[in-house]
Design an enzyme around this catalytic site. Structure first.
Site, PDB file in Angstrom:
ATOM      1  N   GLU A  35       8.271  -1.365   4.696  1.00 15.03           N
ATOM      2  CA  GLU A  35       8.998  -0.093   4.597  1.00 15.03           C
ATOM      3  C   GLU A  35      10.321  -0.181   5.362  1.00 15.03           C
ATOM      4  OE1 GLU A  35       5.776  -0.409   4.792  1.00 15.03           O
ATOM      5  OE2 GLU A  35       5.151   0.719   3.012  1.00 15.03           O
ATOM      6  N   ASP A  73      27.541   0.167  -2.795  1.00 11.64           N
ATOM      7  CA  ASP A  73      27.888   0.958  -3.976  1.00 11.64           C
ATOM      8  C   ASP A  73      29.086   1.866  -3.716  1.00 11.64           C
ATOM      9  OD1 ASP A  73      27.485   2.146  -6.605  1.00 11.64           O
ATOM     10  OD2 ASP A  73      26.703   3.890  -5.534  1.00 11.64           O
ATOM     11  N   HIS A  93       0.834  -1.196   0.000  1.00 13.28           N
ATOM     12  CA  HIS A  93       0.000   0.000   0.000  1.00 13.28           C
ATOM     13  C   HIS A  93       0.873   1.252   0.000  1.00 13.28           C
ATOM     14  CE1 HIS A  93      -2.727  -3.086   1.525  1.00 13.28           C
ATOM     15  NE2 HIS A  93      -3.723  -2.315   1.132  1.00 13.28           N
TER      16      HIS A  93
END
Lengths: 194, 194, 194, 194, 194, 194
Positions: free
Chosen positions: F149, F163, F112
């Site tokens: 989340e 990274d 959602h």
């Protein structure tokens, strides 16, 4: 894939893959080449994939898509008059269409990210049928075509018109969305006229 | 800029004075209320706007949209068989439709950001017409409706089918996209059947 | 595409209110060339477009943009001290600026999607004026320039500083955003110093 | 750009607290070259940057990343059976992984925008360990590698499995995410097997 | 959550270099409360955070931001004439500003996702100064303010004007971006006039 | 919506291959309730869906997720020293984690859109194991939980560390990603400690 294939394929993986072990080489190479009859977006195991175009040449490609929205008299007049009055539905819809075309790869799961070299959206009013027809033309110098970008641009522009007019009419219908012309790339020129 | 400039400058606005007293209150309130005949997405100056729904009540709202894609025999068979074979076009298209519905406010300039409380996409195969019909139902508890989300979900799902089948058929047509049902909110229930 | 192709293709278009017959053919073919005086982002019909750069050469292009935020003493000290204390506003603002530069084509309707080959953001503290000056330098090997990316990077970085300091000062002002230097491409080198 | 241009341009900069005069000229010119020992994503002043790859050649590059999710018996059976039953968790997870790989540059601050030329995600079921192992292979013809895209694709696919199964099991663990193979580019071939 | 829960839960954390034992418990429990002097976006360890507003009441909040772009005579005339001619820079810039305001939480790292209940963008022409002034007003019924959304809307709209006019003038300057008015929420009404 | 409405509405649907007459009515009405054993993200026809939470109460919910990255000595020292030197990997990774958490609904198909009310990311250095452990805590007042989340925030933060350090070490491994604590909502409190 068949378990046996998979096991053999897996037992090779440790010092992998891709380079050594003919069994696996085949397995791997089949992944990108051999497809289900007809489908290019599934490998031989039925895994969806973004088609490998690494070897394809960079060529100039174009696509022109079209679509229409059927509206009520009231909406038609309101939109048509927008060109002369303040508050132009079509200029906002054109901008939304171009922005939508740029986001195609975010919306369509197997679409490539394509740095479009040109995009424009325009409309034609059809007073008899009370239709607004949309055109989106997209250009690129790249390894794959831009028909999805053109179709997404048309869809987004038409949805934007719908949104800005829906207070007046909740029975509008969007349709006739198809590829009008496609040039460049292996499949050569495509022309449709529905 | 200097206050004097601004006041004089502002006083030029169609009865609006941005900074001072009741005059401005009126100007402001008119901005959000008074619209061009028919349009809700333009203020009295023709500026596009995202409609102010601050005062509207949070109610449960639903929208069901539909649309279809007309495909060739070959595509129809390939997609229909996907349900039993590996590599299911429709499950990927359904996921794309739901993800598209969630991004409506990014695509349609004047759409509100709406935290959808539910969304589903499903398909119906129409063997006679060689059509795949898509449905997207969206729910929310909020201040404004979700018809644009449902329509965007349908459009994205159909574009995804197009993308995954376009190697087989470049003359597919997407159409019949409209609002089937809408409930909740001021406009009450809307039912369409084209 | 070849003019003749387009003319033949376009002559198939149904006559419409807005454009009909050969008049339209010309209008269409002129679309990408002839512009309104001054504007490159509108065609001869006033439709906004993403400029066609398909024919342009891939060259190395750079842009350096700058801008500043005027803050209070308290904010200035808090930000300046961030470099030595834990909690560095500027390192987060720099990251946000780089991320913002990458999203320029999503924010600015007529901007091309550009795979930037380099981007950096840095700041200079101006203790006398209580200003934090931001620089964003962007590089690409491509068909069009990156000044919008550099300007968007600066704007996003400055907005991020504003956001992280707004609890201390609600009267900060962002300004002096302009293109400092641009190299590569047809327009050659541009140097501004306001 | 030519060094001399930059020096002259930069020497015009107003003196500032952080950088002044020739010191800064050097600092500036060194920005893209000299890095902190080990780090490529910070310049000599500690400003994060997207590494400049403008001069690098376009070569074909590939990356294969892997990762796994440890699940309960119940989840394992439910997912494994998905292949034959309706409702295929893995096909949706694969699509999500491909879509996630395409959005790497939006998620990872210093990643370049890369127009991937191919991407696929597949899974291997490990019945003994009750693990689902994910692989994401990414290809590009470009100036920099795609290992972050492959790793992001794996992470997104595994998170999607987690999401669709979390009602059954809230103690799943995602792990063993690493670069399996990387080819192309200056660093040549990389092979890992943890 | 109840403090005691958190303490017990956190005391289970393995000792670490950075934080250990009860010291950390305190550090953790203080995280959301105690801030660095002045900063709300860093916890007591200097970790950036999205401020916790869970306990704040939903109130109607508004923000009005402004900014301007200084352009050449040629650009000013071209934009001003857009209102009557086809090809309206300002209507596209207004749409871009509203879309930009909706994406604030994606651009500004510590901004909350806010389902805006209203947003509009408008412009004022300043013929003497050859400036185009932009206003963005945002409304929400929520737990936190929308000044960043209004400022981002203004910045995006001004950048869009820049983009559409940059072929005519590469020395335009964007500035005077600040919060004009803010209402609702704990800090009450804020009024600025620079 | 009222069942009777839906039945009447649905009974108007044209008969189709997949569903016809009252059979379909039942299928439709069951869609949101009855699920495949175990799965909440598929309806009784195997169509993936975003679970309907319209009826659920708005409650305060929290989730804490964790994960780690195993790095080399060189990377560990470089990152650890970042806290004191300029160029802080962890502050950028924390910002990326928060931004990633906000974009969960764009990445995970059935998640959602949730207007998070708070989010923070922090790290713990584990010198013995040469690990950097990440924590992401998310809060919301809403109808559904935020564990995805929190997990997405952790994954994004760890990928960002990867990274920024990958030039030094291409064999780093991300793992141990799981839900540490979840409170609020029907399922009550969940505590994991792997």
């Amino acid at each position: 894939m068949k378990m046996t294939d998979q096991l053999s394929e897996l037992s090779e993986l440790p010092d992998t893959a891709q380079t050594s072990g003919t069994v696996q080489d085949e397995a791997q190479t089949k992944h990108w080449k051999e497809k289900q009859p007809g489908f290019t977006h599934f490998d031989s195991n039925g895994n969806a994939l973004m088609v490998d175009v690494s070897e394809k040449a960079d060529t100039v490609r174009e696509a022109l898509a079209t679509g229409s929205i059927q509206v009520s008299d009231e909406v038609y007049q309101a939109v048509a008059s927008g060109k002369v009055k303040k508050g132009d539905v079509l200029s906002i819809a054109a901008a939304a269409g171009i922005m939508g075309a740029k986001r195609t790869s975010e919306l369509i799961p197997m679409c490539h990210i394509l740095p479009l070299t040109g995009c424009r959206v325009w409309f034609e009013m059809e007073p008899q049928q009370k239709k607004i027809r949309c055109f989106c033309e997209v250009k690129i110098t790249g390894k794959t075509g831009v028909e999805m970008e053109a179709l997404t641009g048309v869809s987004t522009a038409l949805l934007t018109i719908y949104d800005m007019c829906k207070a007046m009419d909740k029975s509008m219908e969007i349709g006739e969305i198809y590829l009008r012309r496609k040039t460049g790339g292996r499949s050569g020129e495509v022309l449709n006229h529905h």
